[in-house]
Design a protein around this motif. Sequence first.
Motif, PDB file in Angstrom:
ATOM      1  N   PRO A 146     -22.893 -15.222  18.905  1.00 56.18           N
ATOM      2  CA  PRO A 146     -22.459 -15.674  17.415  1.00 56.18           C
ATOM      3  C   PRO A 146     -21.202 -15.599  18.003  1.00 56.18           C
ATOM      4  O   PRO A 146     -20.754 -14.652  19.110  1.00 56.18           O
ATOM      5  CB  PRO A 146     -23.042 -13.575  17.211  1.00 56.18           C
ATOM      6  CG  PRO A 146     -24.289 -12.863  17.476  1.00 56.18           C
ATOM      7  CD  PRO A 146     -23.604 -14.008  19.230  1.00 56.18           C
ATOM      8  N   ALA A 147     -20.442 -15.683  17.109  1.00 53.55           N
ATOM      9  CA  ALA A 147     -18.598 -16.225  17.970  1.00 53.55           C
ATOM     10  C   ALA A 147     -17.733 -15.998  16.707  1.00 53.55           C
ATOM     11  O   ALA A 147     -18.387 -16.854  15.459  1.00 53.55           O
ATOM     12  CB  ALA A 147     -18.015 -17.680  18.197  1.00 53.55           C
ATOM     13  N   LEU A 148     -17.092 -15.943  16.612  1.00 50.91           N
ATOM     14  CA  LEU A 148     -15.701 -15.291  15.505  1.00 50.91           C
ATOM     15  C   LEU A 148     -14.668 -16.941  16.410  1.00 50.91           C
ATOM     16  O   LEU A 148     -14.650 -16.423  16.589  1.00 50.91           O
ATOM     17  CB  LEU A 148     -15.838 -14.634  15.254  1.00 50.91           C
ATOM     18  CG  LEU A 148     -14.073 -14.041  14.768  1.00 50.91           C
ATOM     19  CD1 LEU A 148     -14.419 -14.491  13.083  1.00 50.91           C
ATOM     20  CD2 LEU A 148     -13.287 -12.561  14.893  1.00 50.91           C
ATOM     21  N   ILE A 149     -14.623 -16.913  15.094  1.00 47.41           N
ATOM     22  CA  ILE A 149     -13.027 -18.391  15.279  1.00 47.41           C
ATOM     23  C   ILE A 149     -11.893 -17.977  14.312  1.00 47.41           C
ATOM     24  O   ILE A 149     -12.437 -17.918  13.405  1.00 47.41           O
ATOM     25  CB  ILE A 149     -12.513 -19.594  15.160  1.00 47.41           C
ATOM     26  CG1 ILE A 149     -14.778 -19.887  16.420  1.00 47.41           C
ATOM     27  CG2 ILE A 149     -12.433 -20.164  15.856  1.00 47.41           C
ATOM     28  CD1 ILE A 149     -15.233 -20.818  15.590  1.00 47.41           C
ATOM     29  N   VAL A 150     -11.220 -17.730  14.815  1.00 43.51           N
ATOM     30  CA  VAL A 150     -10.100 -16.858  14.138  1.00 43.51           C
ATOM     31  C   VAL A 150      -8.232 -17.686  13.543  1.00 43.51           C
ATOM     32  O   VAL A 150      -8.063 -18.154  15.018  1.00 43.51           O
ATOM     33  CB  VAL A 150      -8.877 -15.705  14.342  1.00 43.51           C
ATOM     34  CG1 VAL A 150      -8.340 -15.284  13.304  1.00 43.51           C
ATOM     35  CG2 VAL A 150     -10.120 -14.564  14.056  1.00 43.51           C
ATOM     36  N   GLN A 151      -8.020 -18.954  12.826  1.00 41.07           N
ATOM     37  CA  GLN A 151      -7.461 -19.560  12.874  1.00 41.07           C
ATOM     38  C   GLN A 151      -6.563 -20.017  11.636  1.00 41.07           C
ATOM     39  O   GLN A 151      -6.695 -19.954  10.524  1.00 41.07           O
ATOM     40  CB  GLN A 151      -8.351 -21.283  13.105  1.00 41.07           C
ATOM     41  CG  GLN A 151      -7.907 -22.638  13.614  1.00 41.07           C
ATOM     42  CD  GLN A 151      -8.618 -22.643  14.595  1.00 41.07           C
ATOM     43  OE1 GLN A 151      -9.136 -21.621  15.527  1.00 41.07           O
ATOM     44  NE2 GLN A 151      -7.575 -24.026  15.712  1.00 41.07           N
ATOM     45  N   GLY A 152      -5.190 -20.654  12.746  1.00 41.08           N
ATOM     46  CA  GLY A 152      -4.085 -20.984  11.125  1.00 41.08           C
ATOM     47  C   GLY A 152      -5.089 -21.899  10.530  1.00 41.08           C
ATOM     48  O   GLY A 152      -4.657 -23.192  11.137  1.00 41.08           O
ATOM     49  N   GLU A 153      -4.388 -22.238   9.575  1.00 45.58           N
ATOM     50  CA  GLU A 153      -4.591 -22.912   8.519  1.00 45.58           C
ATOM     51  C   GLU A 153      -4.328 -24.619   9.142  1.00 45.58           C
ATOM     52  O   GLU A 153      -4.650 -25.458   8.912  1.00 45.58           O
ATOM     53  CB  GLU A 153      -4.428 -22.998   7.347  1.00 45.58           C
ATOM     54  CG  GLU A 153      -5.594 -21.877   6.330  1.00 45.58           C
ATOM     55  CD  GLU A 153      -4.535 -21.208   4.556  1.00 45.58           C
ATOM     56  OE1 GLU A 153      -5.891 -21.390   4.273  1.00 45.58           O
ATOM     57  OE2 GLU A 153      -4.049 -22.117   4.376  1.00 45.58           O
ATOM     58  N   ARG A 154      -2.989 -23.983   9.371  1.00 44.59           N
ATOM     59  CA  ARG A 154      -1.741 -26.062  10.570  1.00 44.59           C
ATOM     60  C   ARG A 154      -1.748 -25.313  11.747  1.00 44.59           C
ATOM     61  O   ARG A 154      -1.085 -25.966  12.382  1.00 44.59           O
ATOM     62  CB  ARG A 154      -0.747 -25.459   9.077  1.00 44.59           C
ATOM     63  CG  ARG A 154      -0.057 -24.341   9.389  1.00 44.59           C
ATOM     64  CD  ARG A 154       1.479 -24.339   8.453  1.00 44.59           C
ATOM     65  NE  ARG A 154       2.151 -23.519   9.105  1.00 44.59           N
ATOM     66  CZ  ARG A 154       3.260 -23.185   9.864  1.00 44.59           C
ATOM     67  NH1 ARG A 154       3.380 -23.932  10.863  1.00 44.59           N
ATOM     68  NH2 ARG A 154       3.720 -22.019  10.388  1.00 44.59           N
ATOM     69  N   ASP A 155      -2.947 -24.874  11.865  1.00 48.02           N
ATOM     70  CA  ASP A 155      -2.836 -25.077  13.812  1.00 48.02           C
ATOM     71  C   ASP A 155      -2.904 -26.712  14.030  1.00 48.02           C
ATOM     72  O   ASP A 155      -3.488 -26.690  14.043  1.00 48.02           O
ATOM     73  CB  ASP A 155      -4.674 -24.389  14.011  1.00 48.02           C
ATOM     74  CG  ASP A 155      -4.199 -23.695  15.529  1.00 48.02           C
ATOM     75  OD1 ASP A 155      -4.042 -24.684  16.787  1.00 48.02           O
ATOM     76  OD2 ASP A 155      -5.070 -22.681  15.917  1.00 48.02           O
ATOM     77  N   ALA A 156      -2.004 -26.887  15.373  1.00 46.43           N
ATOM     78  CA  ALA A 156      -2.335 -27.972  15.574  1.00 46.43           C
ATOM     79  C   ALA A 156      -2.675 -28.348  16.564  1.00 46.43           C
ATOM     80  O   ALA A 156      -3.273 -29.799  16.626  1.00 46.43           O
ATOM     81  CB  ALA A 156      -0.247 -28.262  16.617  1.00 46.43           C
ATOM     82  N   LEU A 157      -3.927 -27.346  17.558  1.00 49.72           N
ATOM     83  CA  LEU A 157      -4.983 -27.965  17.845  1.00 49.72           C
ATOM     84  C   LEU A 157      -6.347 -27.668  17.015  1.00 49.72           C
ATOM     85  O   LEU A 157      -6.847 -28.027  17.369  1.00 49.72           O
ATOM     86  CB  LEU A 157      -5.072 -27.256  19.015  1.00 49.72           C
ATOM     87  CG  LEU A 157      -4.355 -27.594  20.254  1.00 49.72           C
ATOM     88  CD1 LEU A 157      -2.685 -26.708  19.658  1.00 49.72           C
ATOM     89  CD2 LEU A 157      -3.900 -26.009  21.243  1.00 49.72           C
ATOM     90  N   GLY A 158      -5.827 -27.597  15.711  1.00 49.49           N
ATOM     91  CA  GLY A 158      -7.121 -27.691  15.133  1.00 49.49           C
ATOM     92  C   GLY A 158      -7.143 -27.281  13.607  1.00 49.49           C
ATOM     93  O   GLY A 158      -7.278 -26.149  13.598  1.00 49.49           O
ATOM     94  N   SER A 159      -6.878 -27.636  12.838  1.00 44.57           N
ATOM     95  CA  SER A 159      -6.464 -26.953  11.232  1.00 44.57           C
ATOM     96  C   SER A 159      -7.456 -26.923  10.609  1.00 44.57           C
ATOM     97  O   SER A 159      -8.954 -27.608  10.578  1.00 44.57           O
ATOM     98  CB  SER A 159      -5.493 -28.567  11.084  1.00 44.57           C
ATOM     99  OG  SER A 159      -6.171 -29.717  10.403  1.00 44.57           O
TER     100      SER A 159
END
Length: 213
Positions: A146-159
């Motif tokens: 199982p993987a949890l990905i916490v990402q910024g909405e406007r991440d320049a490496l994957g929005s």
Amino acid sequence: MTMITTKHNFVESPKAMVILAHGAGADMDHTFMEKMTALLNSRRINVLRFNFPYMDKRRVDGKRYPPDRMPKLLDCYREVIKQQAGALPVFLAGKSMGSRVGATLAGEALAQPGQIKGVICLGYPFHPQKKPEKLRLEPLQQTLLPALIVQGERDALGSKDEIAGYALSELCQLVFLPDGDHDLKPRVKSGFSHEQHMQSAADEILRFIDEKI
């Protein structure tokens, strides 16, 4: 293998151990890594940080080396996992590049079968900056954990908008932090603070860990 520099931050009555790998440009003592470690410790989670070999070379002579190639990064992370003894459930985690290495390992049959419960990605680098065509989706498509990905909405490496079009494993959980960048930092006008987003990320990690142990 060369000696790996590690740092342990342990707590009383821990519920799990997180192995936290740094990103490409900053080592295990970077402010982000220190802050996340403290937040996880306050949630009864042990944290083990370590430096990849190229980062220790930087420390020795002050020169800026590029990251090691992926096979060397993987070997280093594997060695850190092997050195961990104990009964605690283990979660592989990382910031940016470190999360890519952890996620790649999550597609392998690792040591301590059953003890490694999941992988946590803080700002996963879905593609290099300004190169959205060079996707790095394989680790998140081939994961066995199982993987949890916490990402910024406007991440320049994957929005958030970009990720909506990606095919990822059903084992992946995605959490987007409003207006966050690659370091999960929002702009002032968003009404959120970096501190709030770091706390939210730690809360999501705790929730994920509680689900898997």
